[in-house]
Write a protein that holds these residues in place. Sequence first.
Motif, mmCIF file in Angstrom:
data_model
loop_
_atom_site.group_PDB
_atom_site.id
_atom_site.type_symbol
_atom_site.label_atom_id
_atom_site.label_comp_id
_atom_site.label_asym_id
_atom_site.label_seq_id
_atom_site.Cartn_x
_atom_site.Cartn_y
_atom_site.Cartn_z
ATOM 1 N N ASP A 61 0.825 -1.214 0.000
ATOM 2 C CA ASP A 61 0.000 0.000 0.000
ATOM 3 C C ASP A 61 0.857 1.261 0.000
ATOM 4 O O ASP A 61 0.425 2.308 -0.479
ATOM 5 C CB ASP A 61 -0.923 0.014 1.222
ATOM 6 C CG ASP A 61 -1.941 -1.117 1.161
ATOM 7 O OD1 ASP A 61 -2.350 -1.475 0.034
ATOM 8 O OD2 ASP A 61 -2.324 -1.634 2.228
ATOM 9 N N TYR A 172 -14.896 -3.967 -5.192
ATOM 10 C CA TYR A 172 -13.657 -3.864 -4.399
ATOM 11 C C TYR A 172 -13.606 -2.514 -3.684
ATOM 12 O O TYR A 172 -13.260 -2.441 -2.499
ATOM 13 C CB TYR A 172 -12.438 -4.037 -5.295
ATOM 14 C CG TYR A 172 -11.124 -3.972 -4.538
ATOM 15 C CD1 TYR A 172 -10.584 -5.113 -3.950
ATOM 16 C CD2 TYR A 172 -10.431 -2.771 -4.393
ATOM 17 C CE1 TYR A 172 -9.386 -5.059 -3.238
ATOM 18 C CE2 TYR A 172 -9.244 -2.705 -3.684
ATOM 19 C CZ TYR A 172 -8.725 -3.852 -3.107
ATOM 20 O OH TYR A 172 -7.546 -3.784 -2.422
ATOM 21 N N ALA A 173 -13.935 -1.431 -4.429
ATOM 22 C CA ALA A 173 -13.892 -0.086 -3.836
ATOM 23 C C ALA A 173 -14.889 0.032 -2.680
ATOM 24 O O ALA A 173 -14.577 0.601 -1.627
ATOM 25 C CB ALA A 173 -14.184 0.953 -4.917
ATOM 26 N N CYS A 175 -16.128 -2.435 -0.766
ATOM 27 C CA CYS A 175 -15.673 -3.254 0.373
ATOM 28 C C CYS A 175 -14.453 -2.647 1.049
ATOM 29 O O CYS A 175 -14.319 -2.704 2.279
ATOM 30 C CB CYS A 175 -15.350 -4.673 -0.095
ATOM 31 S SG CYS A 175 -16.789 -5.611 -0.624
ATOM 32 N N HIS A 176 -13.570 -2.037 0.243
ATOM 33 C CA HIS A 176 -12.332 -1.476 0.800
ATOM 34 C C HIS A 176 -12.615 -0.210 1.609
ATOM 35 O O HIS A 176 -12.220 -0.114 2.783
ATOM 36 C CB HIS A 176 -11.354 -1.172 -0.327
ATOM 37 C CG HIS A 176 -10.087 -0.522 0.143
ATOM 38 N ND1 HIS A 176 -9.078 -1.231 0.775
ATOM 39 C CD2 HIS A 176 -9.657 0.774 0.084
ATOM 40 C CE1 HIS A 176 -8.088 -0.407 1.077
ATOM 41 N NE2 HIS A 176 -8.417 0.818 0.676
ATOM 42 N N TYR A 177 -13.297 0.752 0.979
ATOM 43 C CA TYR A 177 -13.532 2.026 1.669
ATOM 44 C C TYR A 177 -14.645 1.921 2.705
ATOM 45 O O TYR A 177 -14.693 2.722 3.637
ATOM 46 C CB TYR A 177 -13.858 3.118 0.645
ATOM 47 C CG TYR A 177 -12.669 3.447 -0.235
ATOM 48 C CD1 TYR A 177 -11.573 4.119 0.275
ATOM 49 C CD2 TYR A 177 -12.649 3.055 -1.566
ATOM 50 C CE1 TYR A 177 -10.474 4.408 -0.528
ATOM 51 C CE2 TYR A 177 -11.556 3.334 -2.384
ATOM 52 C CZ TYR A 177 -10.469 4.004 -1.851
ATOM 53 O OH TYR A 177 -9.380 4.278 -2.645
ATOM 54 N N GLU A 179 -14.905 -0.751 4.525
ATOM 55 C CA GLU A 179 -14.314 -1.664 5.521
ATOM 56 C C GLU A 179 -15.262 -2.828 5.817
ATOM 57 O O GLU A 179 -15.486 -3.194 6.975
ATOM 58 C CB GLU A 179 -13.964 -0.903 6.795
ATOM 59 C CG GLU A 179 -12.905 0.173 6.574
ATOM 60 C CD GLU A 179 -12.513 0.887 7.851
ATOM 61 O OE1 GLU A 179 -13.172 0.638 8.890
ATOM 62 O OE2 GLU A 179 -11.569 1.690 7.821
ATOM 63 N N LYS A 183 -8.814 -6.414 5.051
ATOM 64 C CA LYS A 183 -8.079 -5.944 3.879
ATOM 65 C C LYS A 183 -7.287 -7.060 3.202
ATOM 66 O O LYS A 183 -7.231 -7.138 1.964
ATOM 67 C CB LYS A 183 -7.131 -4.802 4.264
ATOM 68 C CG LYS A 183 -7.852 -3.488 4.526
ATOM 69 C CD LYS A 183 -6.867 -2.349 4.761
ATOM 70 C CE LYS A 183 -7.613 -1.037 4.955
ATOM 71 N NZ LYS A 183 -6.666 0.096 5.167
ATOM 72 N N GLU A 184 -6.654 -7.919 3.998
ATOM 73 C CA GLU A 184 -5.858 -8.989 3.396
ATOM 74 C C GLU A 184 -6.745 -10.023 2.716
ATOM 75 O O GLU A 184 -6.413 -10.509 1.627
ATOM 76 C CB GLU A 184 -4.978 -9.659 4.463
ATOM 77 C CG GLU A 184 -4.050 -10.702 3.861
ATOM 78 C CD GLU A 184 -2.882 -11.044 4.777
ATOM 79 O OE1 GLU A 184 -2.358 -12.153 4.635
ATOM 80 O OE2 GLU A 184 -2.511 -10.197 5.616
ATOM 81 N N LEU A 186 -9.725 -9.378 1.449
ATOM 82 C CA LEU A 186 -10.254 -8.694 0.268
ATOM 83 C C LEU A 186 -9.235 -8.703 -0.863
ATOM 84 O O LEU A 186 -9.572 -8.969 -2.018
ATOM 85 C CB LEU A 186 -10.646 -7.259 0.622
ATOM 86 C CG LEU A 186 -11.199 -6.396 -0.522
ATOM 87 C CD1 LEU A 186 -12.482 -7.007 -1.076
ATOM 88 C CD2 LEU A 186 -11.458 -4.969 -0.029
ATOM 89 N N ARG A 187 -7.972 -8.445 -0.514
ATOM 90 C CA ARG A 187 -6.917 -8.437 -1.533
ATOM 91 C C ARG A 187 -6.734 -9.835 -2.135
ATOM 92 O O ARG A 187 -6.515 -9.981 -3.334
ATOM 93 C CB ARG A 187 -5.593 -7.963 -0.911
ATOM 94 C CG ARG A 187 -4.471 -7.743 -1.935
ATOM 95 C CD ARG A 187 -3.171 -7.406 -1.227
ATOM 96 N NE ARG A 187 -3.253 -6.132 -0.578
ATOM 97 C CZ ARG A 187 -2.991 -4.966 -1.180
ATOM 98 N NH1 ARG A 187 -2.653 -4.964 -2.454
ATOM 99 N NH2 ARG A 187 -3.061 -3.834 -0.519
ATOM 100 N N TYR A 190 -9.701 -10.494 -4.492
ATOM 101 C CA TYR A 190 -9.549 -9.682 -5.699
ATOM 102 C C TYR A 190 -8.462 -10.263 -6.610
ATOM 103 O O TYR A 190 -8.622 -10.329 -7.827
ATOM 104 C CB TYR A 190 -9.196 -8.244 -5.314
ATOM 105 C CG TYR A 190 -9.027 -7.327 -6.495
ATOM 106 C CD1 TYR A 190 -10.122 -6.828 -7.192
ATOM 107 C CD2 TYR A 190 -7.750 -6.954 -6.926
ATOM 108 C CE1 TYR A 190 -9.969 -5.983 -8.282
ATOM 109 C CE2 TYR A 190 -7.580 -6.121 -8.024
ATOM 110 C CZ TYR A 190 -8.697 -5.631 -8.691
ATOM 111 O OH TYR A 190 -8.532 -4.803 -9.774
#
Length: 367
Positions: A61, A172-173, A175-177, A179, A183-184, A186-187, A190
């Motif tokens: 990141d 992805y956006a 779920c990421h923003y 939260e 994060k791991e 989700l990555r 993806y």
Amino acid sequence: MEISGAFLAVILEAILSFFLIKRDNSKKNIFLILYIVTITLDFLCEYFIFSFGNKSTFLIDQYPSSFRLLKGPLLFLAGRYLLNYTNTWKQYFHFVLFFVVFICNIIVLFIGAESQSFHQFYLWIFKLYPLYWAGYLTVTLVQQIRHRNKENAFQKLFIKFIGFVLSLVILYAICHYGELLDKELLRTIYTLSFFIQFAFLIRLNQIDKQALNIQQKTENITVIEIPNIMIDAKKNTKYKTSVLSKDYIINTNNRLIELLKNKKIYTKEDLSLEDISNMIHISKNHLSQCISEGLETTFYDLINKYRIEEFIEQINQKPDLQISELYYQCGFRSKATFYKYFKQETGVNPNDYRKKILEEKTIVQPM
């Protein structure tokens, strides 16, 4: 599966997909091949940072790869190639941001924390990356839908592919923003989703290969002699392997006629089928088929018909001008071709037609 395993799996699958697609050496797939190369380089960079950063995604990141900035432009240009747009030197402007960020990437890796302000600027660019990525995908998808051909299997799957990638980016956006996921995790999800992308790309290559094989088989047929009695049958079966819908043919011919009437492009003496196919964004083969099936004529017969009509309009207004001067202005290259089509359309030769006009003007002149 851990993130490191996901990286390696996707990298190996990307390399395999690259060789499967590159083997057929199709020009249509060049941007898709480069897209796979970009994904491979992007994940190699991330895997390198992850491996030498104590197996932490934090450094990924902090030092995001600039290669991901190539993905949007490559898919956009792939879409333009599919729609037969003419790509010029201006297309390279789409890669300017990548080169700028690539240089920033190198600087940040070397100076690190020594320039916090520069590092923050570099990270700020990547905060806007989801919008940049989604923007290219949206424009590409809209272009394809606006000019879609229901009979084109490659384009239909390409639209689904772009739609899938765009949906993936949006999810992805969110779920990421928002939260919504770790994060791991989700990555990892993806990263693994690229397997589906590769499946799309391999299938696109298979469709393109099938279409190319059909075209080559058609082109390799040697016709020794065609009796006159078979000419009508040939016209009816010429496009049997690629049937376009009636609505598509009508719509294409309407666009073509509108272009000819409003722009008078037929006055360009070296006008080709490819020129017009680029203007209305369809393939040459489909345009030729639409003219043949919808207008029951050939491309050059149609263009020369409009040239003759233009000549008749001009000579009625200016009968004193030289015939050769007028037919060149209307787009004809040679006298023989002009005389042939003029006699075919009017039943008389140009000199007699001009003479008749002059006689009529003499009669109606006031005494």
